[in-house]
Design a protein around this motif. Structure first.
Motif, PDB file in Angstrom:
ATOM      1  N   SER A   1      32.325 -30.495 -39.071  1.00  0.00           N
ATOM      2  CA  SER A   1      31.040 -30.698 -38.403  1.00  0.00           C
ATOM      3  C   SER A   1      30.560 -32.120 -38.626  1.00  0.00           C
ATOM      4  O   SER A   1      30.469 -32.578 -39.770  1.00  0.00           O
ATOM      5  CB  SER A   1      29.998 -29.712 -38.930  1.00  0.00           C
ATOM      6  OG  SER A   1      28.692 -30.083 -38.547  1.00  0.00           O
ATOM      7  N   ILE A   2      30.237 -32.813 -37.535  1.00  0.00           N
ATOM      8  CA  ILE A   2      29.701 -34.171 -37.659  1.00  0.00           C
ATOM      9  C   ILE A   2      28.288 -34.126 -38.229  1.00  0.00           C
ATOM     10  O   ILE A   2      27.916 -34.951 -39.073  1.00  0.00           O
ATOM     11  CB  ILE A   2      29.719 -34.877 -36.292  1.00  0.00           C
ATOM     12  CG1 ILE A   2      31.162 -35.063 -35.824  1.00  0.00           C
ATOM     13  CG2 ILE A   2      29.011 -36.234 -36.369  1.00  0.00           C
ATOM     14  CD1 ILE A   2      31.285 -35.594 -34.408  1.00  0.00           C
ATOM     15  N   SER A   3      27.486 -33.166 -37.799  1.00  0.00           N
ATOM     16  CA  SER A   3      26.112 -33.073 -38.301  1.00  0.00           C
ATOM     17  C   SER A   3      26.101 -32.764 -39.797  1.00  0.00           C
ATOM     18  O   SER A   3      25.281 -33.323 -40.549  1.00  0.00           O
ATOM     19  CB  SER A   3      25.326 -32.020 -37.530  1.00  0.00           C
ATOM     20  OG  SER A   3      25.943 -30.749 -37.621  1.00  0.00           O
ATOM     21  N   GLN A   4      27.004 -31.900 -40.264  1.00  0.00           N
ATOM     22  CA  GLN A   4      27.067 -31.593 -41.689  1.00  0.00           C
ATOM     23  C   GLN A   4      27.551 -32.802 -42.477  1.00  0.00           C
ATOM     24  O   GLN A   4      27.032 -33.099 -43.560  1.00  0.00           O
ATOM     25  CB  GLN A   4      28.000 -30.409 -41.936  1.00  0.00           C
ATOM     26  CG  GLN A   4      28.125 -29.995 -43.404  1.00  0.00           C
ATOM     27  CD  GLN A   4      26.794 -29.564 -44.017  1.00  0.00           C
ATOM     28  OE1 GLN A   4      25.929 -29.043 -43.301  1.00  0.00           O
ATOM     29  NE2 GLN A   4      26.613 -29.790 -45.300  1.00  0.00           N
ATOM     30  N   ALA A   5      28.523 -33.517 -41.935  1.00  0.00           N
ATOM     31  CA  ALA A   5      29.007 -34.734 -42.598  1.00  0.00           C
ATOM     32  C   ALA A   5      27.881 -35.758 -42.706  1.00  0.00           C
ATOM     33  O   ALA A   5      27.753 -36.456 -43.718  1.00  0.00           O
ATOM     34  CB  ALA A   5      30.191 -35.312 -41.831  1.00  0.00           C
ATOM     35  N   ALA A   6      27.043 -35.827 -41.663  1.00  0.00           N
ATOM     36  CA  ALA A   6      25.905 -36.749 -41.693  1.00  0.00           C
ATOM     37  C   ALA A   6      24.915 -36.358 -42.783  1.00  0.00           C
ATOM     38  O   ALA A   6      24.420 -37.212 -43.525  1.00  0.00           O
ATOM     39  CB  ALA A   6      25.211 -36.772 -40.333  1.00  0.00           C
ATOM     40  N   ARG A   7      24.629 -35.053 -42.896  1.00  0.00           N
ATOM     41  CA  ARG A   7      23.691 -34.594 -43.930  1.00  0.00           C
ATOM     42  C   ARG A   7      24.226 -34.896 -45.322  1.00  0.00           C
ATOM     43  O   ARG A   7      23.487 -35.334 -46.197  1.00  0.00           O
ATOM     44  CB  ARG A   7      23.421 -33.096 -43.766  1.00  0.00           C
ATOM     45  CG  ARG A   7      22.498 -32.745 -42.610  1.00  0.00           C
ATOM     46  CD  ARG A   7      22.058 -31.292 -42.673  1.00  0.00           C
ATOM     47  NE  ARG A   7      23.160 -30.386 -42.372  1.00  0.00           N
ATOM     48  CZ  ARG A   7      23.467 -29.966 -41.154  1.00  0.00           C
ATOM     49  NH1 ARG A   7      22.763 -30.378 -40.117  1.00  0.00           N
ATOM     50  NH2 ARG A   7      24.476 -29.127 -40.969  1.00  0.00           N
ATOM     51  N   GLU A   8      25.502 -34.647 -45.536  1.00  0.00           N
ATOM     52  CA  GLU A   8      26.086 -34.889 -46.861  1.00  0.00           C
ATOM     53  C   GLU A   8      26.076 -36.373 -47.217  1.00  0.00           C
ATOM     54  O   GLU A   8      25.958 -36.735 -48.392  1.00  0.00           O
ATOM     55  CB  GLU A   8      27.510 -34.344 -46.910  1.00  0.00           C
ATOM     56  CG  GLU A   8      27.582 -32.824 -46.856  1.00  0.00           C
ATOM     57  CD  GLU A   8      28.999 -32.310 -46.969  1.00  0.00           C
ATOM     58  OE1 GLU A   8      29.939 -33.138 -47.027  1.00  0.00           O
ATOM     59  OE2 GLU A   8      29.182 -31.069 -47.009  1.00  0.00           O
ATOM     60  N   ALA A   9      26.217 -37.223 -46.208  1.00  0.00           N
ATOM     61  CA  ALA A   9      26.211 -38.669 -46.454  1.00  0.00           C
ATOM     62  C   ALA A   9      24.801 -39.249 -46.434  1.00  0.00           C
ATOM     63  O   ALA A   9      24.626 -40.451 -46.644  1.00  0.00           O
ATOM     64  CB  ALA A   9      27.069 -39.380 -45.409  1.00  0.00           C
ATOM     65  N   ALA A  10      23.807 -38.384 -46.164  1.00  0.00           N
ATOM     66  CA  ALA A  10      22.394 -38.797 -46.134  1.00  0.00           C
ATOM     67  C   ALA A  10      22.136 -39.859 -45.072  1.00  0.00           C
ATOM     68  O   ALA A  10      21.429 -40.844 -45.307  1.00  0.00           O
ATOM     69  CB  ALA A  10      21.952 -39.293 -47.510  1.00  0.00           C
ATOM     70  N   VAL A  11      22.735 -39.667 -43.895  1.00  0.00           N
ATOM     71  CA  VAL A  11      22.473 -40.552 -42.764  1.00  0.00           C
ATOM     72  C   VAL A  11      22.113 -39.689 -41.562  1.00  0.00           C
ATOM     73  O   VAL A  11      22.293 -38.476 -41.567  1.00  0.00           O
ATOM     74  CB  VAL A  11      23.698 -41.443 -42.427  1.00  0.00           C
ATOM     75  CG1 VAL A  11      24.101 -42.274 -43.635  1.00  0.00           C
ATOM     76  CG2 VAL A  11      24.876 -40.612 -41.920  1.00  0.00           C
ATOM     77  N   SER A  12      21.615 -40.316 -40.510  1.00  0.00           N
ATOM     78  CA  SER A  12      21.264 -39.587 -39.293  1.00  0.00           C
ATOM     79  C   SER A  12      22.528 -39.228 -38.509  1.00  0.00           C
ATOM     80  O   SER A  12      23.599 -39.805 -38.715  1.00  0.00           O
ATOM     81  CB  SER A  12      20.347 -40.444 -38.419  1.00  0.00           C
ATOM     82  OG  SER A  12      21.037 -41.599 -37.961  1.00  0.00           O
TER      83      SER A  12
END
Length: 248
Positions: free
Chosen positions: A30-41
């Protein structure tokens, strides 16, 4: 057949969050989950993937739309290869860089760029104004230097106060002016003395400015400027012309 340019993509190495986001996509699908884990939008995560894909020259992520799971994302074979190389690259770098000043010097030298001005700095403040972040930095001699970058770029770099950074700018973006110039300089202003000058009436005089603490900045003055060695000058560079890099 297009051959991957993994070395170009690894130029980002582990110094920002792009590789972390790619790893997150591989782990979560998931791109959205990867974004959350990396603390970016989500937008910044997509920008990271697009940048790495451009550099590698081959697709690194493929999307699946619809289906029972609602769709998702997965790494291509090339994406998995890039992550494997990234891990090996980082392990080799840790083995070589044993710490201290030598480690910092090697990290700075690992950056290859046409920009002649590369100044070690420390992030002192982050000022957000809408989609733009003004990154305030301090040079070793105490001078201040600022850069204006997008919010997504600041997120992907993971910028924070106290971080070591490298401020880069082209020599052609630096204006060298007399201290007594009638027009008040706009932008970053670094005071120093003329160390060397190569005169050219057509393209402008190329000037090497010696700053406090042993740093040097290369810029240009108007052709026929009449500047001379050891004369006090100001090197002026617009904040939007300053690029930020992080040591590997």
């Amino acid at each position: 057949m297009t051959l991957p340019r993994f070395s170009d993509a690894l130029g980002h190495g582990m110094s920002d969050k792009r590789i972390d986001i790619l790893r997150g996509v591989g782990r979560t699908g998931s791109i959205s989950q990867a974004a959350r884990e990396a603390a970016v939008s989500y937008k910044a995560a997509w920008q990271a993937i697009a940048t790495l894909t451009n550099l590698a020259g081959v697709p690194l992520v493929e999307r699946s739309v619809g289906g029972a799971g609602g769709g998702g994302a997965a790494l291509t074979e090339e994406g998995r290869q890039l992550l494997t190389l990234a891990e090996a690259h980082e392990a080799a770098r840790r083995a070589v860089q044993s710490g201290g000043h030598a480690s910092a010097a090697m990290a700075r030298l690992s950056i290859r760029t046409s920009m002649r001005n590369q100044l070690p700095a420390t992030v002192s403040a982050l000022e957000r104004n809408g989609r733009v972040v003004r990154v305030c930095m301090q040079l070793p001699d105490g001078d201040g230097l600022a850069a204006r970058i997008t919010q997504e770029s600041a997120e992907l770099l993971g910028l924070a106060e106290g971080m070591s950074a490298i401020a880069l700018c082209k020599a052609t973006a630096v204006r060298v002016e007399r201290i007594d110039s009638a027009a008040p300089p706009q932008g970053n202003q670094l005071s120093g003395t003329v160390a060397r000058i190569a005169r050219d009436i057509d393209s402008g005089d190329e000037v090497v400015v010696a700053l406090a603490g042993g740093l040097q900045v290369v810029g240009f003055a108007t052709g026929g400027s009449g500047l001379r060695a050891r004369q006090r000058v100001t090197a002026v560079v617009d904040e939007s012309a300053v690029v930020i890099a992080l040591p590997g």
